[in-house]
Structure formats: structure tokens, C-alpha cells
Design a protein around this motif. Structure first.
Motif, PDB file in Angstrom:
ATOM      1  N   LYS A  82       0.860  -1.190   0.117  1.00  0.00           N
ATOM      2  CA  LYS A  82      -0.010  -0.045   0.081  1.00  0.00           C
ATOM      3  C   LYS A  82       0.825   1.460  -0.087  1.00  0.00           C
ATOM      4  O   LYS A  82       0.410   1.976  -0.652  1.00  0.00           O
ATOM      5  N   THR A 149       1.512   6.872  -1.690  1.00  0.00           N
ATOM      6  CA  THR A 149       0.594   6.031  -2.003  1.00  0.00           C
ATOM      7  C   THR A 149       0.038   6.142  -3.182  1.00  0.00           C
ATOM      8  O   THR A 149      -0.086   7.212  -3.865  1.00  0.00           O
ATOM      9  N   PRO A 152      -6.799   4.217  -4.096  1.00  0.00           N
ATOM     10  CA  PRO A 152      -7.459   2.865  -4.261  1.00  0.00           C
ATOM     11  C   PRO A 152      -8.164   2.828  -5.566  1.00  0.00           C
ATOM     12  O   PRO A 152      -8.106   1.541  -6.088  1.00  0.00           O
TER      13      PRO A 152
END
Length: 296
Positions: A82, A149, A152
Motif C-alpha cells: 500500500k 501511496t 485505491p
């Protein structure tokens, strides 16, 4: 016990699903070499959806390269990890200082883009508006780490991508224009296709090259200041021969026809030799801009 068996014993066994030829995902292909520094050579895997992206927030050349570096550094574990970290010094090659690097982090953090992809939930094609970079952290010390990151929703799109460009980092760094880099990415993504030609509207081409909304609105200006210079640089420095034909209806350019092919061994050597030479005088050595053929 052999060293190989000892090594296997350290890792949990995972049964691999047999791959059917042509069924590989972009995440199955790994970044290789040392692609994060201009003096080294390496391959960067960039999924189709990020190559054919439409920037809502325009990026410049250094920001485009920085994003490719962050993607390359994370790529081999992007499906399983992640958060990623990298020393700022590794990324500073395309920036004069940490201040400029931090400015680029800010731009990428706030950058929006449109991506056409299959909806992971429905399987239907859709246009997604996504951030290019997720939450991140920069250590204050000069030799510190950048932790980052990916959002998502972007990861969900990437994880199902089955087409990609294999960017040669030493070629990417040699290109001095953001438009040239975007054109190079377009061809690397398409070079393995059976067809070697694609028709695009002017707006589609502008979007794929990352021309900001409202900039170079006239075709003549877009052709002179964006398309021709990008074609000339890509043809001089990359492994491909690229041309664009403007199809006219009356006096108006109706669409553009992009054509690409691989260079001959002699042409590849010439491009390699040019990349090895100093950038000083490169424009003068260039054979001239590629002519856009017009079909009335």
C-alpha cells in the motif's frame, strides 16, 4: 540442503495460476534495470490507462518524469504494497533542489486526470476522474524519504489492465519536451499491436499529448508548436519512425492519422549515437521537423 531449497524454505509457497498466452496483466510484467537515474538504463512498465490518460491538471516535463519514477519504483510490488518509500536524493536528478521537488510533489498530489477503463465492478467501459497520487509524507531532512501511496480507485483500474507500454528510461530522459515524452509513451504502448495506424480527432490527439485546455486552440499553432517538435524529437531519439497525416475536409483538418513502425538497424544505431552525444547542437543536427501530409 541446497541454497535454492533453503531460500524456498524461507518463503510461504504460493501456487501459481497458469498463464494463458495473451492473458498477462500489466502487473505481471516487472520493471527492470535501474530506471530512476538518467545515467542508467532500465524499463518502466506503464499500464495503458496511464499512458492514454487525459490530464485535467496539466503536468510539465519534470512532473511527468517524476510520476514515471514513482510508478517505476513502486511497480513490482504495487499490487501488494500500500505504501512506498524512496529517498528524495534519488528523485532530485530532474530537479535543482528539494524545494522544486516538493513543489512537484504538491502538483502530483493535487493532480486530477480522466481515465477510460472497464469498471472493476460492472465490467462496462466508463470514464473515471481520479487523483494520480494518494496521501504521502516528506521527511524534513535533506536526505530523507518520501513516503507515498496511490489512490485505491486508481489501483483498482491498474490491477485489471492487460495492456502496457515498456518505457526505456534512457530514451525517456533524453526527450526534452513533455509532448515528446507523451508521444513516445503512446507509441511504446501501441508498437506491439497488429495495426500500425490509428485515426484520432484533433481533440483526442491534444488530450493524449497533454496539451492544456485552451492552449494552442488553432490547429496551425498546435501543429507548429506541439505536434511537429514532438514528432521531430521522437523520430531523432527513439526506436520508432512516427508520422502524422492530416485529413482535410475542404480547408478544415477533420482528423489526424497516426502511423508508427520500428526503425531499421541502421536507424537504431543513428538514434543511439545521437543520444550518446551532447544535447548542445542537437536541434541543429536534427534533420528537420517531420512533415504532416495533407489529404484533401
Amino acid at each position: 540442503m541446497s541454497d535454492r531449497l533453503k531460500e524456498i524454505g524461507k518463503k510461504p509457497y504460493k501456487k501459481k495460476t497458469p498463464q494463458v498466452p495473451g492473458s498477462y496483466l500489466a502487473t505481471d510484467i516487472k520493471t527492470s534495470g535501474q530506471p530512476l537515474h538518467p545515467d542508467n538504463m532500465g524499463n518502466i512498465i506503464k499500464p495503458r490507462e496511464l499512458v492514454d490518460i487525459i490530464e485535467i491538471t496539466p503536468l510539465n516535463r519534470s512532473e511527468t518524469i517524476l510520476y514515471n519514477q514513482l510508478l517505476a519504483h513502486a511497480w513490482n510490488t504495487i499490487a501488494d504494497t500500500k505504501a512506498h518509500k524512496i529517498r528524495k536524493a534519488v528523485l532530485r536528478g530532474s530537479h535543482d533542489s528539494n524545494d522544486r521537488l516538493n513543489d512537484s510533489f504538491d502538483t502530483l498530489m493535487g493532480a486530477w486526470a480522466k481515465i477510460r477503463a472497464k469498471d472493476p465492478q460492472t465490467g462496462e467501459m466508463a470514464t473515471f476522474r481520479v487523483h494520480l497520487l494518494g496521501s504521502n509524507k516528506v521527511e524534513d531532512k535533506g536526505d530523507g524519504y518520501f513516503y507515498y501511496t496511490f489512490p485505491p480507485d486508481l489501483l483498482a483500474i491498474i490491477s485489471q489492465s492487460n495492456a502496457w507500454a515498456t518505457l526505456k528510461s534512457h530514451i525517456m530522459y533524453s526527450l526534452r519536451s513533455k509532448y515528446s515524452i507523451r508521444l513516445y509513451e503512446m507509441i511504446e504502448r501501441r508498437i506491439g499491436l497488429h495495426k500500425q495506424i490509428e485515426e484520432l480527432s484533433i481533440d483526442e490527439f491534444r488530450g493524449l499529448l497533454g496539451v492544456p485546455e485552451g492552449k494552442l486552440p488553432r490547429y496551425a499553432d498546435f501543429n507548429k508548436h506541439c505536434l511537429q517538435p514532438a514528432l521531430a524529437e521522437v523520430n531523432q531519439l527513439t526506436d520508432f519512425v512516427v508520422s502524422v497525416a492530416a485529413v482535410k475536409k475542404g480547408r478544415t483538418v477533420e482528423k489526424l492519422v497516426l502511423h508508427w513502425s520500428r526503425k531499421t538497424p541502421e536507424e537504431l544505431k543513428k538514434a543511439h549515437d545521437e543520444r550518446e552525444r551532447s544535447r548542445i547542437g542537437r536541434s541543429a543536427r536534427r534533420a528537420g521537423s517531420v512533415e504532416v501530409i495533407t489529404f484533401d
